[in-house]
Design a protein around this motif. Structure first.
Motif, PDB file in Angstrom:
ATOM      1  N   ASN A  20     -12.839   0.721  -3.085  1.00 17.99           N
ATOM      2  CA  ASN A  20     -11.712  -0.212  -3.139  1.00 17.99           C
ATOM      3  C   ASN A  20     -12.151  -1.635  -2.819  1.00 17.99           C
ATOM      4  OD1 ASN A  20      -8.511   0.879  -3.164  1.00 17.99           O
ATOM      5  ND2 ASN A  20     -10.091   2.443  -2.996  1.00 17.99           N
ATOM      6  N   TYR A  72      -1.456   4.823 -10.784  1.00 19.14           N
ATOM      7  CA  TYR A  72      -2.073   4.380  -9.529  1.00 19.14           C
ATOM      8  C   TYR A  72      -3.025   3.213  -9.757  1.00 19.14           C
ATOM      9  CZ  TYR A  72      -5.832   4.633  -6.017  1.00 19.14           C
ATOM     10  OH  TYR A  72      -6.803   4.335  -5.101  1.00 19.14           O
ATOM     11  N   TYR A  73      -3.890   3.326 -10.763  1.00 23.08           N
ATOM     12  CA  TYR A  73      -4.825   2.243 -11.064  1.00 23.08           C
ATOM     13  C   TYR A  73      -4.082   0.952 -11.394  1.00 23.08           C
ATOM     14  CZ  TYR A  73      -9.138   5.037 -11.235  1.00 23.08           C
ATOM     15  OH  TYR A  73     -10.231   5.800 -10.910  1.00 23.08           O
ATOM     16  N   LEU A  75      -0.998   0.010 -10.581  1.00 16.68           N
ATOM     17  CA  LEU A  75      -0.322  -0.530  -9.404  1.00 16.68           C
ATOM     18  C   LEU A  75      -1.320  -1.112  -8.408  1.00 16.68           C
ATOM     19  CD1 LEU A  75       2.327   2.289  -8.980  1.00 16.68           C
ATOM     20  CD2 LEU A  75       2.859  -0.137  -9.329  1.00 16.68           C
ATOM     21  N   LEU A  76      -2.463  -0.453  -8.249  1.00 16.34           N
ATOM     22  CA  LEU A  76      -3.480  -0.958  -7.324  1.00 16.34           C
ATOM     23  C   LEU A  76      -4.065  -2.271  -7.838  1.00 16.34           C
ATOM     24  CD1 LEU A  76      -4.922  -0.287  -4.677  1.00 16.34           C
ATOM     25  CD2 LEU A  76      -6.669   0.910  -6.012  1.00 16.34           C
ATOM     26  N   SER A  79      -1.593  -4.846  -6.979  1.00 13.85           N
ATOM     27  CA  SER A  79      -1.612  -5.111  -5.536  1.00 13.85           C
ATOM     28  C   SER A  79      -2.759  -6.039  -5.170  1.00 13.85           C
ATOM     29  CB  SER A  79      -1.754  -3.794  -4.759  1.00 13.85           C
ATOM     30  OG  SER A  79      -0.673  -2.932  -4.990  1.00 13.85           O
ATOM     31  N   TYR A  89      -4.027  -2.794   0.969  1.00 14.40           N
ATOM     32  CA  TYR A  89      -4.727  -1.511   1.008  1.00 14.40           C
ATOM     33  C   TYR A  89      -4.191  -0.610   2.131  1.00 14.40           C
ATOM     34  CZ  TYR A  89      -8.566   1.855   1.278  1.00 14.40           C
ATOM     35  OH  TYR A  89      -9.307   3.007   1.325  1.00 14.40           O
ATOM     36  N   ALA A  92      -0.564   0.626   1.186  1.00 16.48           N
ATOM     37  CA  ALA A  92      -0.573   1.643   0.133  1.00 16.48           C
ATOM     38  C   ALA A  92      -1.030   2.990   0.684  1.00 16.48           C
ATOM     39  CB  ALA A  92      -1.475   1.203  -1.016  1.00 16.48           C
ATOM     40  N   THR A 151       2.069   1.915  -5.124  1.00 18.59           N
ATOM     41  CA  THR A 151       0.767   2.573  -5.105  1.00 18.59           C
ATOM     42  C   THR A 151       0.788   3.768  -4.162  1.00 18.59           C
ATOM     43  OG1 THR A 151      -0.310   0.447  -5.524  1.00 18.59           O
ATOM     44  CG2 THR A 151      -1.703   2.232  -4.716  1.00 18.59           C
TER      45      THR A 151
END
Length: 281
Positions: A20, A72-73, A75-76, A79, A89, A92, A151
Motif C-alpha cells: 500500500n 476495492y482497487y 476505491l483505494l 482514497s 489507510y 479503510a 474501501t
C-alpha cells in the motif's frame, strides 16, 4: 489461532502495509495499481499450472471476489488521490474487522465469544483512532473519508467471500492463483485502452517498484487466505489490520506524516485486543 497462524497473519500485515505504501508513493494511481494488478496476473499465471484446480463449489465465490477486489482497487485509488496515507489507510482497514464480524456471523455462522468480541472491538477502536487523530484541528475531507469507508466495506465483503471460497476450494494456492487471473487483467487493460501508444512509456519508470508491490500484495493475501482455512474469519481480519500501525510508521518515515502519542495508544489497544482474541476459547 495457533502461533503459526498468528505469525502468518502478522507477516501478511507487514507485507500488506508495504504494498500500500508503494501504491501511494507512485503519483499516478492508475500507473501504480495497473502495475500491481498486472504483476499479480503474471504471478497467477505462474501459480496455476502447479496448483490444484479449485473445486466447483469455489467458482461462484471466485467470480464475486474478483468483482469486489476491482471495486476495492478503485476505491483505494480514489482514497489515495484525495487523502493522506496515514489517515485514509487506517480508516479503510480499521472499519473492516467489525463488518467482517457481522458478515461472518451471518454467512459463516461464526459468532465470537465474549472475549473475542471484546478483542475485535478494542482492535477496531485502536485502528480507527489512528485515522481519526489525523482530523485534529481541521475540517474533515468528506470525499476522502467517504472513499476510505467505502474501501473498508469492500474489504469486509471480499474477506468473507474469500474466506468461504477458499474453504470450498480445497486448495488455497489454486484459489489465489485463479483469483489473480480473474481480477488481474482489468486495470492494465483499461490503462492500455486509455493511453494507447503511451502505455509502456508511462509504466516503465515505475515498473520495478510496481512489480515489488505486486509480489508483496500476493504474499500478503496468500497468507491471509491460508490463515482463513485454519481459523475463524473475524479474528484473522482484526489481526491482519495491525498493518495499520505498520502503515502509520511508513507514513511517518516515507511521507513525513506525524506518528505521535495517539498512535502509540492505538498500538496498545491493538495489543490488548489481540491478546483477548488469542486467549478466547
Amino acid at each position: 489461532m495457533t502461533p503459526l497462524v498468528v505469525a502468518a497473519v502478522l507477516a501478511a500485515a507487514v507485507t500488506h502495509a508495504g504494498w500500500n505504501a508503494i501504491a501511494h508513493r507512485i503519483t499516478d494511481k492508475l500507473v501504480g495499481f495497473s502495475l500491481i494488478s498486472g504483476g499479480g496476473l503474471l504471478i497467477g499465471l505462474a501459480l496455476v499450472p502447479f496448483a490444484p484446480l479449485p473445486a466447483a463449489a469455489a467458482w461462484p465465490y471466485l467470480v464475486v471476489s474478483a468483482v469486489l477486489h476491482l471495486a476495492y482497487y478503485l476505491l483505494l485509488m480514489r482514497s489515495f488521490r484525495l487523502g493522506d496515507f496515514g489517515q485514509v489507510y487506517p480508516l479503510a482497514r480499521g472499519t473492516a474487522p467489525l463488518l467482517v464480524t457481522g458478515l461472518a456471523a451471518l454467512f459463516a455462522h461464526e459468532v465470537p465469544d465474549g472475549p473475542a468480541a471484546a478483542g475485535i472491538a478494542l482492535s477496531c477502536a485502536g485502528l480507527t483512532g489512528v485515522a481519526l487523530w489525523g482530523l485534529r484541528g481541521r475540517r474533515p475531507d468528506w470525499p476522502a473519508l467517504g472513499a476510505a469507508l467505502g474501501t473498508g466495506v469492500a474489504i469486509a465483503a471480499y474477506t468473507v467471500v474469500d474466506g468461504l471460497g477458499v474453504r470450498a476450494a480445497g486448495s488455497p494456492l489454486g484459489y489465489i492463483g485463479w483469483l489473480l487471473l480473474l481480477q488481474g487483467a482489468v486495470l492494465p487493460g483499461y490503462a492500455w485502452w486509455r493511453w494507447r501508444g503511451e502505455t509502456m512509456a508511462r509504466l516503465r519508470p515505475f515498473a520495478a517498484l510496481g512489480l515489488i508491490g505486486a509480489a508483496l500484495s500476493v504474499a500478503a493475501y496468500g497468507l491471509v487466505l491460508w490463515a482463513q482455512t485454519r481459523a475463524a474469519l473475524a479474528p484473522v481480519a482484526a489481526l491482519r489490520e495491525s498493518s495499520v500501525l505498520v502503515g502509520a510508521a511508513l507514513g511517518a518515515v516515507l511521507f513525513k506524516e506525524r506518528f505521535g502519542l495517539p498512535r502509540v495508544v492505538a498500538a496498545g489497544l491493538l495489543v490488548l485486543g489481540t491478546g483477548l482474541m488469542l486467549g478466547s476459547g
